[in-house]
Motif scaffolding. Structure first.
Motif, PDB file in Angstrom:
ATOM      1  N   ILE A   1       0.896  -1.418  -0.089  1.00 15.98           N
ATOM      2  CA  ILE A   1      -0.125   0.028  -0.007  1.00 15.98           C
ATOM      3  C   ILE A   1       0.709   1.117   0.085  1.00 15.98           C
ATOM      4  CG2 ILE A   1      -2.006  -1.105   1.206  1.00 15.98           C
ATOM      5  CD1 ILE A   1      -1.156   0.324   3.669  1.00 15.98           C
ATOM      6  N   PRO A   2       0.462   2.244  -0.368  1.00 17.33           N
ATOM      7  CA  PRO A   2       1.239   3.706  -0.209  1.00 17.33           C
ATOM      8  C   PRO A   2       1.378   4.006   0.992  1.00 17.33           C
ATOM      9  CG  PRO A   2      -0.686   3.763  -1.713  1.00 17.33           C
ATOM     10  CD  PRO A   2      -0.970   2.660  -0.934  1.00 17.33           C
ATOM     11  N   TYR A   3       2.620   4.437   1.377  1.00 20.02           N
ATOM     12  CA  TYR A   3       2.864   4.584   2.930  1.00 20.02           C
ATOM     13  C   TYR A   3       4.216   5.396   2.940  1.00 20.02           C
ATOM     14  CZ  TYR A   3       1.292   3.317   7.579  1.00 20.02           C
ATOM     15  OH  TYR A   3       0.700   3.054   8.573  1.00 20.02           O
ATOM     16  N   ASN A   4       4.246   6.264   3.801  1.00 26.88           N
ATOM     17  CA  ASN A   4       5.494   7.317   4.250  1.00 26.88           C
ATOM     18  C   ASN A   4       5.745   7.821   2.742  1.00 26.88           C
ATOM     19  OD1 ASN A   4       5.860   6.870   6.880  1.00 26.88           O
ATOM     20  ND2 ASN A   4       6.278   4.622   6.255  1.00 26.88           N
ATOM     21  N   ASN A   5       4.756   8.505   2.160  1.00 25.26           N
ATOM     22  CA  ASN A   5       5.028   9.233   0.940  1.00 25.26           C
ATOM     23  C   ASN A   5       5.327  10.530   1.323  1.00 25.26           C
ATOM     24  OD1 ASN A   5       4.232   7.757  -1.936  1.00 25.26           O
ATOM     25  ND2 ASN A   5       3.224   6.639  -0.332  1.00 25.26           N
ATOM     26  N   TYR A   6       6.271  10.837   1.027  1.00 30.37           N
ATOM     27  CA  TYR A   6       7.088  12.192   1.086  1.00 30.37           C
ATOM     28  C   TYR A   6       7.568  12.769   0.008  1.00 30.37           C
ATOM     29  CZ  TYR A   6       6.928  11.464   6.476  1.00 30.37           C
ATOM     30  OH  TYR A   6       6.452  11.210   7.619  1.00 30.37           O
ATOM     31  N   ARG A   7       8.092  12.023  -0.864  1.00 32.49           N
ATOM     32  CA  ARG A   7       8.837  12.524  -1.987  1.00 32.49           C
ATOM     33  C   ARG A   7       8.020  13.290  -3.174  1.00 32.49           C
ATOM     34  NH1 ARG A   7      11.319  10.725  -7.306  1.00 32.49           N
ATOM     35  NH2 ARG A   7      13.066  11.961  -7.538  1.00 32.49           N
ATOM     36  N   PHE A   8       6.752  13.067  -3.252  1.00 31.48           N
ATOM     37  CA  PHE A   8       6.132  13.385  -4.343  1.00 31.48           C
ATOM     38  C   PHE A   8       5.580  14.869  -4.301  1.00 31.48           C
ATOM     39  CE2 PHE A   8       2.577  12.712  -1.328  1.00 31.48           C
ATOM     40  CZ  PHE A   8       1.522  13.813  -1.707  1.00 31.48           C
ATOM     41  N   GLU A   9       5.795  15.286  -2.827  1.00 27.75           N
ATOM     42  CA  GLU A   9       5.607  16.569  -2.436  1.00 27.75           C
ATOM     43  C   GLU A   9       6.539  17.599  -3.134  1.00 27.75           C
ATOM     44  OE1 GLU A   9       2.771  16.335   1.207  1.00 27.75           O
ATOM     45  OE2 GLU A   9       4.557  15.882   1.665  1.00 27.75           O
ATOM     46  N   THR A  10       7.601  17.180  -3.372  1.00 25.57           N
ATOM     47  CA  THR A  10       8.797  17.890  -3.731  1.00 25.57           C
ATOM     48  C   THR A  10       8.917  18.083  -5.150  1.00 25.57           C
ATOM     49  OG1 THR A  10      10.442  16.198  -3.903  1.00 25.57           O
ATOM     50  CG2 THR A  10       9.954  17.072  -1.594  1.00 25.57           C
ATOM     51  N   LEU A  11       8.250  17.350  -6.027  1.00 21.99           N
ATOM     52  CA  LEU A  11       8.274  17.667  -7.355  1.00 21.99           C
ATOM     53  C   LEU A  11       7.254  18.680  -7.910  1.00 21.99           C
ATOM     54  CD1 LEU A  11       8.313  13.519  -8.209  1.00 21.99           C
ATOM     55  CD2 LEU A  11      10.462  15.175  -7.651  1.00 21.99           C
ATOM     56  N   GLY A  12       7.619  19.217  -8.897  1.00 16.34           N
ATOM     57  CA  GLY A  12       6.862  20.095  -9.843  1.00 16.34           C
ATOM     58  C   GLY A  12       6.087  19.227 -10.637  1.00 16.34           C
ATOM     59  N   ASP A  13       4.705  19.987 -11.061  1.00 14.89           N
ATOM     60  CA  ASP A  13       3.748  19.298 -11.578  1.00 14.89           C
ATOM     61  C   ASP A  13       4.233  18.473 -13.048  1.00 14.89           C
ATOM     62  OD1 ASP A  13       2.290  20.423  -9.742  1.00 14.89           O
ATOM     63  OD2 ASP A  13       1.216  21.839 -10.962  1.00 14.89           O
TER      64      ASP A  13
ATOM     65  N   TYR B   1       4.190  13.666  11.704  1.00 19.27           N
ATOM     66  CA  TYR B   1       4.896  13.722  13.204  1.00 19.27           C
ATOM     67  C   TYR B   1       4.753  14.972  13.979  1.00 19.27           C
ATOM     68  CZ  TYR B   1       8.516  15.365   9.584  1.00 19.27           C
ATOM     69  OH  TYR B   1       9.084  15.849   8.577  1.00 19.27           O
ATOM     70  N   GLU B   2       4.222  16.103  13.490  1.00 18.33           N
ATOM     71  CA  GLU B   2       4.056  17.122  14.530  1.00 18.33           C
ATOM     72  C   GLU B   2       2.561  16.800  15.402  1.00 18.33           C
ATOM     73  OE1 GLU B   2       2.160  18.797  10.317  1.00 18.33           O
ATOM     74  OE2 GLU B   2       3.481  17.162  11.116  1.00 18.33           O
ATOM     75  N   LEU B   3       1.814  15.780  14.642  1.00 18.35           N
ATOM     76  CA  LEU B   3       0.503  15.693  15.494  1.00 18.35           C
ATOM     77  C   LEU B   3       0.555  14.722  16.719  1.00 18.35           C
ATOM     78  CD1 LEU B   3      -2.169  15.058  13.054  1.00 18.35           C
ATOM     79  CD2 LEU B   3      -2.188  16.596  14.650  1.00 18.35           C
ATOM     80  N   PRO B   4       1.434  13.668  16.752  1.00 19.46           N
ATOM     81  CA  PRO B   4       1.768  12.779  15.566  1.00 19.46           C
ATOM     82  C   PRO B   4       0.552  12.033  15.080  1.00 19.46           C
ATOM     83  CG  PRO B   4       2.016  11.666  17.418  1.00 19.46           C
ATOM     84  CD  PRO B   4       1.466  12.940  18.026  1.00 19.46           C
ATOM     85  N   GLY B   5       0.575  11.574  13.844  1.00 23.22           N
ATOM     86  CA  GLY B   5      -0.419  10.715  13.091  1.00 23.22           C
ATOM     87  C   GLY B   5      -0.245  10.374  11.848  1.00 23.22           C
ATOM     88  N   VAL B   6      -0.607   9.322  11.270  1.00 18.50           N
ATOM     89  CA  VAL B   6      -0.502   9.137   9.830  1.00 18.50           C
ATOM     90  C   VAL B   6      -1.868   9.341   9.171  1.00 18.50           C
ATOM     91  CG1 VAL B   6      -0.341   7.062   8.191  1.00 18.50           C
ATOM     92  CG2 VAL B   6       1.139   7.081  10.016  1.00 18.50           C
ATOM     93  N   LEU B   7      -1.690  10.192   8.124  1.00 20.29           N
ATOM     94  CA  LEU B   7      -2.824  10.694   7.511  1.00 20.29           C
ATOM     95  C   LEU B   7      -2.644  10.696   6.068  1.00 20.29           C
ATOM     96  CD1 LEU B   7      -3.474  14.160   9.460  1.00 20.29           C
ATOM     97  CD2 LEU B   7      -4.091  11.825  10.162  1.00 20.29           C
ATOM     98  N   SER B   8      -3.457  10.762   5.213  1.00 16.30           N
ATOM     99  CA  SER B   8      -3.368  10.949   3.747  1.00 16.30           C
ATOM    100  C   SER B   8      -2.709  12.450   3.471  1.00 16.30           C
ATOM    101  CB  SER B   8      -4.607  10.698   3.357  1.00 16.30           C
ATOM    102  OG  SER B   8      -4.732  10.562   1.683  1.00 16.30           O
ATOM    103  N   ALA B   9      -1.600  12.279   2.884  1.00 16.18           N
ATOM    104  CA  ALA B   9      -1.100  13.536   2.210  1.00 16.18           C
ATOM    105  C   ALA B   9      -1.868  14.153   0.977  1.00 16.18           C
ATOM    106  CB  ALA B   9       0.395  13.342   2.106  1.00 16.18           C
ATOM    107  N   ALA B  10      -2.465  13.123   0.312  1.00 11.91           N
ATOM    108  CA  ALA B  10      -3.081  13.511  -0.801  1.00 11.91           C
ATOM    109  C   ALA B  10      -3.784  12.133  -1.331  1.00 11.91           C
ATOM    110  CB  ALA B  10      -2.257  13.620  -2.137  1.00 11.91           C
ATOM    111  N   THR B  11      -4.760  12.294  -2.153  1.00  7.32           N
ATOM    112  CA  THR B  11      -5.742  11.166  -2.523  1.00  7.32           C
ATOM    113  C   THR B  11      -5.865  11.177  -4.136  1.00  7.32           C
ATOM    114  OG1 THR B  11      -7.843  12.352  -2.374  1.00  7.32           O
ATOM    115  CG2 THR B  11      -7.197  10.923  -0.474  1.00  7.32           C
TER     116      THR B  11
END
Length: 459
Positions: A326-338, A412-422
């Motif tokens: 499953i998609p998990y610990n997804n951070y990299r996609f947020e650093t990329l341009g469209d 991790y500032e919450l902390p909690g695992v949430l959906s960064a995007a759908t």
């Protein structure tokens, strides 16, 4: 009465720190009302498993001995360099490399660990789409207060006698040890995602090389959690009297949200989910018109986080747990341009991260006489966070029509695992929608700022 005290003295020892912190004492008849000794003892035993075999939110603590690790508390602290709330997240696993890829060519070797929806995407885009599989990191965590309230919910929560709702739960997962599909769906609706949210993010629909975007101002109140920290004595304002039924906890609002389009006229979508006397009441209001060419059915208001609508339209069947990628610990996609991220047909595969985790599988079949564009929904819910990670949507003809991905990560500032995007893919047309993009912003979603009052006009 002495028998009740004898059975519950271990519970009091566990609750003492949180209770003292809130300066609240619980009446002796609260947990035991309407329960005989045997029923109370059974609930106490089940609650005890949350500190033994299960995590505080109900997942299995132990790993599988190979590629799913034991849960060791999750990610509760930001990495070095993260200095303030609202700062774009630092990827704590940026130095890791993918272990292997799952593509159309080697799919038969991994088919039992890949959902039908992902299989369909792999087969539809054999030359470009693949699943990069990384080491599994069980980063899900929550504040101690959420753990305490989840423990108590095992003992105090009652399901509605005349609807799909529930009584008395608040401030934690209502059914951490679910017995039915609808309970798992309620756990997703009442999952921990903070007390409030303010954000500005983009929703983009992609069709081939064409893109169309709406920028949303997002405000959400999660009153199911917000109210728990704003209770004051007398105790009756916070806790239910189960003998009389006079309580605010039988009439609760799980969440309220308002999305206002920036620069798109009057378009505003408001949504809230209420439970009154154990029965569900979902209200929605929309003002204004969608931009020309926009398809509002590709991601409807009930598909926020892949499901945020009413549970009453479906029969829900709990199919148990499975080990899946499953998609998990997804951070990299947020650093990329469209231009890099948004490819024709799907997101850039190299921007994604998949891990093997255990999920609850819930099958929802549309009730006779109910109206919905999906005849069936199958959800794959992360056992550690109760976030929907993947979804398969079936049309009126019974065929797989759309595939949903929740790009989960640890906030991790919450902390909690949430959906960064759908992301929702339409298999027939090749179009897809991604909601929640915050790339390029200096400040991202905030959980620490109060949200203005959200009013939803409803009968």
């Amino acid at each position: 009465m002495w028998r009740w005290w004898l059975l519950t003295w271990p519970l009091w020892g566990w609750l003492t720190p949180g209770v003292q912190a809130l300066e609240v004492s619980y009446p002796a008849d609260y947990l035991a009302a309407e329960l005989d000794d045997a029923a109370l003892a059974m609930r106490l035993e089940r609650a005890g498993s949350l500190s033994e075999q299960l995590t505080p939110l109900g997942a299995t603590r132990a790993g599988n001995g190979t590629d799913i690790p034991d849960w060791r508390g999750g990610l509760r602290m930001p990495p070095l360099g993260y200095q303030r709330a609202g700062q774009p997240h630092i990827d704590p696993f940026a130095g890791e490399s993918a272990l292997f890829r799952i593509a159309a060519g080697n799919l038969p070797d991994y088919r039992s660990f890949v959902t039908p929806g992902l299989q369909a995407l792999l087969e539809r885009y054999p030359d470009s789409f693949y699943l990069p599989v990384y080491p599994s990191r069980r980063t899900a965590a929550a504040p101690d207060m959420v753990y305490e309230q989840t423990y108590q919910n095992v003992i105090r929560t009652e399901t509605s006698r005349d609807g799909p709702g529930f009584y008395y739960a608040w401030g934690g997962i209502p059914f951490p040890i679910p017995d039915s599909g609808v309970q798992a769906i309620w756990n997703h609706a009442a999952r921990w995602q903070g007390e409030q949210l303010q954000a500005q993010w983009r929703e983009i629909q992609v069709s081939g090389q064409h893109r169309q975007a709406i920028r949303w101002r997002v405000q959400e109140n999660y009153l199911y959690y917000w109210q728990r920290s704003r209770c004051f004595l007398p105790l009756s304002q916070c806790e239910p009297d189960r003998r009389t039924g006079h309580t605010e906890r039988k009439n609760m609002t799980l969440f309220q949200r308002q999305w206002s389009a920036i620069g798109a006229g009057l378009l505003r979508v408001t949504d809230q989910l209420k439970v009154k006397e154990g029965r569900e009441y979902g209200y929605r209001r929309q003002q204004g018109a969608w931009p020309d060419g926009w398809d509002p059915t590709l991601r409807g208001t009930e598909d926020i986080t892949l499901f945020s609508g009413s549970s009453q339209s479906y029969h829900w069947l709990l199919l148990g747990k499975r080990e899946l990628y499953i998609p998990y610990n997804n951070y990299r996609f947020e650093t990329l341009g469209d231009d890099t991220l948004l490819g024709p047909g799907h997101l850039a595969s190299s921007a994604l991260r998949f891990e093997k985790h255990r999920v609850w599988v819930v099958d929802g079949t549309l009730k006779k006489g109910a109206s919905n564009r999906y005849r069936k929904r199958v959800y794959y819910i992360d056992e550690d966070s109760w976030q929907i990670a993947l979804a398969d949507f079936y049309g009126a003809d019974g065929q797989l029509q759309r595939v949903g991905l929740g790009l989960l990560k640890s906030f991790y500032e919450l902390p909690g695992v949430l959906s960064a995007a759908t992301v929702i893919h339409d298999l027939s047309s090749g179009r897809y929608s991604i909601t929640g993009l915050e790339s390029g912003q200096d400040d991202v979603r905030r959980f620490d700022l109060p949200v203005e009052v959200i009013r939803v006009d409803a009968d």
